[in-house]
Design a protein around this motif. Structure first.
Motif, PDB file in Angstrom:
ATOM      1  N   UNK A  74       0.849  -1.194   0.000  1.00 19.43           N
ATOM      2  CA  UNK A  74       0.000   0.000   0.000  1.00 19.43           C
ATOM      3  C   UNK A  74       0.883   1.242   0.000  1.00 19.43           C
ATOM      4  N   UNK A  75       0.635   2.209  -0.890  1.00 19.30           N
ATOM      5  CA  UNK A  75       1.428   3.441  -0.893  1.00 19.30           C
ATOM      6  C   UNK A  75       1.346   4.134   0.466  1.00 19.30           C
ATOM      7  N   UNK A  76       2.403   4.808   0.897  1.00 17.61           N
ATOM      8  CA  UNK A  76       2.435   5.411   2.235  1.00 17.61           C
ATOM      9  C   UNK A  76       1.263   6.338   2.533  1.00 17.61           C
ATOM     10  N   UNK A  77       0.888   7.207   1.589  1.00 15.18           N
ATOM     11  CA  UNK A  77      -0.211   8.138   1.860  1.00 15.18           C
ATOM     12  C   UNK A  77      -1.522   7.394   2.060  1.00 15.18           C
ATOM     13  N   UNK A  78      -1.742   6.366   1.246  1.00 12.51           N
ATOM     14  CA  UNK A  78      -2.967   5.576   1.361  1.00 12.51           C
ATOM     15  C   UNK A  78      -2.950   4.777   2.660  1.00 12.51           C
ATOM     16  N   UNK A  79      -1.805   4.205   2.980  1.00 16.16           N
ATOM     17  CA  UNK A  79      -1.683   3.446   4.226  1.00 16.16           C
ATOM     18  C   UNK A  79      -1.994   4.331   5.427  1.00 16.16           C
ATOM     19  N   UNK A  80      -1.570   5.591   5.382  1.00 16.21           N
ATOM     20  CA  UNK A  80      -1.841   6.505   6.498  1.00 16.21           C
ATOM     21  C   UNK A  80      -3.337   6.780   6.616  1.00 16.21           C
ATOM     22  N   UNK A  81      -4.022   6.923   5.490  1.00 16.56           N
ATOM     23  CA  UNK A  81      -5.480   7.101   5.484  1.00 16.56           C
ATOM     24  C   UNK A  81      -6.166   5.890   6.099  1.00 16.56           C
ATOM     25  N   UNK A  82      -5.760   4.697   5.689  1.00 16.91           N
ATOM     26  CA  UNK A  82      -6.340   3.479   6.252  1.00 16.91           C
ATOM     27  C   UNK A  82      -6.084   3.418   7.760  1.00 16.91           C
ATOM     28  N   UNK A  83      -4.863   3.711   8.128  1.00 21.27           N
ATOM     29  CA  UNK A  83      -4.474   3.619   9.535  1.00 21.27           C
ATOM     30  C   UNK A  83      -5.299   4.579  10.398  1.00 21.27           C
ATOM     31  N   UNK A  84      -5.444   5.806   9.934  1.00 29.58           N
ATOM     32  CA  UNK A  84      -6.235   6.781  10.686  1.00 29.58           C
ATOM     33  C   UNK A  84      -7.696   6.356  10.779  1.00 29.58           C
ATOM     34  N   UNK A  85      -8.225   5.800   9.708  1.00 26.54           N
ATOM     35  CA  UNK A  85      -9.623   5.366   9.703  1.00 26.54           C
ATOM     36  C   UNK A  85      -9.857   4.227  10.685  1.00 26.54           C
ATOM     37  N   UNK A  86      -8.949   3.257  10.670  1.00 24.09           N
ATOM     38  CA  UNK A  86      -9.073   2.130  11.595  1.00 24.09           C
ATOM     39  C   UNK A  86      -9.012   2.602  13.042  1.00 24.09           C
ATOM     40  N   UNK A  87      -8.109   3.508  13.317  1.00 21.79           N
ATOM     41  CA  UNK A  87      -7.994   4.025  14.683  1.00 21.79           C
ATOM     42  C   UNK A  87      -9.230   4.817  15.085  1.00 21.79           C
ATOM     43  N   UNK A  88      -9.786   5.599  14.148  1.00 16.99           N
ATOM     44  CA  UNK A  88     -10.976   6.384  14.454  1.00 16.99           C
ATOM     45  C   UNK A  88     -12.144   5.480  14.803  1.00 16.99           C
ATOM     46  N   UNK A  89     -12.330   4.417  14.040  1.00 18.88           N
ATOM     47  CA  UNK A  89     -13.420   3.483  14.317  1.00 18.88           C
ATOM     48  C   UNK A  89     -13.192   2.750  15.632  1.00 18.88           C
ATOM     49  N   UNK A  90     -11.963   2.332  15.845  1.00 18.43           N
ATOM     50  CA  UNK A  90     -11.637   1.621  17.087  1.00 18.43           C
ATOM     51  C   UNK A  90     -11.876   2.510  18.301  1.00 18.43           C
TER      52      UNK A  90
END
Length: 299
Positions: free
Chosen positions: A15-31
């Motif tokens: 996963x490209x770094x910028x996209x990975x950061x978006x995924x990571x932030x989203x997962x943390x927000x939901x959690x």
């Protein structure tokens, strides 16, 4: 079944770094918000089989009743949301990167419910502790994807090869219910693909399914099954002739599916009829647990 921990590749390289950061932030927000979700798609496949492949999205299974709350949460982070298909799929966008929020299947027969959230494996995805969709639900969600341009039978065979000895087979049979022929098809193909691994499928499972097949062979179809085409549960395009020209009843408009006439119309309208460009055999494979706008339909 208690939750267990499964080893998962970080997928940072896929996963490209910028996209990975978006995924990571989203997962943390939901959690952090305490909203239940399960990771699926290429991430869950990698967890269970070790097969890694490039993905252009993140698939999250959610409860339909949680979508509005999730949409509000994502918008607070500056991301755009849309209820792409009200009967099964929503999206979260950060520029051209996106997340699929899946609460049913494209054919309307496998809604995500409380059963999906029991005994899930735990994994770290992009450094975030998450729950992963169970193998049984992954099989269920992939089993109906049989478009000309998209067939998930290979994923099912690999999931069975990796996890057949740990499946809750009684639950899987119950989940397929009246669609047991679809399950039998995949189990039969597994024995063909891996002839030396046929023993991984319990004898009693195959015997029970074959007994059902034998019973059907010796009896007439039920009145409700006459002039019905169930092919539309497998492909939203390949059986349109049957339901639009040949006089067959579209099974999606019967109690077998939760779809409405409007759902079917929108789902059909968005079929991408443009010819696919020849694929570079050296190009990486794109994995999408559930297709996107213009793609084939899911489970």
């Amino acid at each position: 079944m208690p939750s267990t921990t499964t080893l998962a590749p970080s997928l940072e390289e896929e996963v490209p770094p910028r996209v990975a950061d978006f995924y990571r932030q989203s997962l943390r927000a939901l959690r952090d918000a305490g909203i239940p979700f399960l990771v699926g798609g290429a991430f869950s496949l990698a967890c269970y089989t070790g097969i890694r492949r490039v993905t252009k999205d993140l698939d999250l299974f959610i409860l339909r009743e949680d979508f509005e709350r999730i949409a509000q949460l994502m918008q607070q982070h500056g991301w755009r949301t849309e209820l792409t298909y009200p009967h099964w799929l929503a999206k979260v966008y950060d520029g051209d990167a996106f997340i699929d929020l899946i609460f049913n299947s494209g054919n309307g027969v496998t809604p995500v419910d409380a059963r999906w959230f029991h005994g899930n494996c735990r994994a770290d995805v992009l450094g975030v502790p998450v729950l992963v969709a169970n193998v049984e639900d992954s099989l269920l969600s992939k089993a109906f994807i049989m478009e000309r341009e998209r067939y998930d039978g290979g994923d099912i065979a690999h999931l069975l090869l990796a996890r057949a000895d740990r499946l809750d087979w009684a639950s899987l049979l119950e989940r397929f219910g009246p669609h047991w022929r679809v399950l039998l098809t995949h189990l039969t193909l597994f024995g063909y693909i891996y002839p030396g691994e046929r023993h991984r499928i319990p004898d009693w499972v195959m015997a029970r399914l074959i007994d059902r097949l034998t019973d059907e062979m010796h009896g007439p179809p039920a009145p409700s099954q006459r002039q019905v085409c169930a092919g539309t549960l497998l492909s939203r395009e390949q059986y349109l002739h049957d339901v639009e020209q040949a006089g067959y009843v579209d099974v999606r408009l019967t109690p077998a599916s939760g779809m409405t006439e409007r759902d079917v119309a929108v789902w059909t309208r968005d079929i991408d009829h443009a010819p696919a460009a020849p694929r570079d055999p050296a190009a990486p494979t794109d994995d999408r647990e559930q297709p996107h706008v213009g793609g084939s339909h899911g489970r």
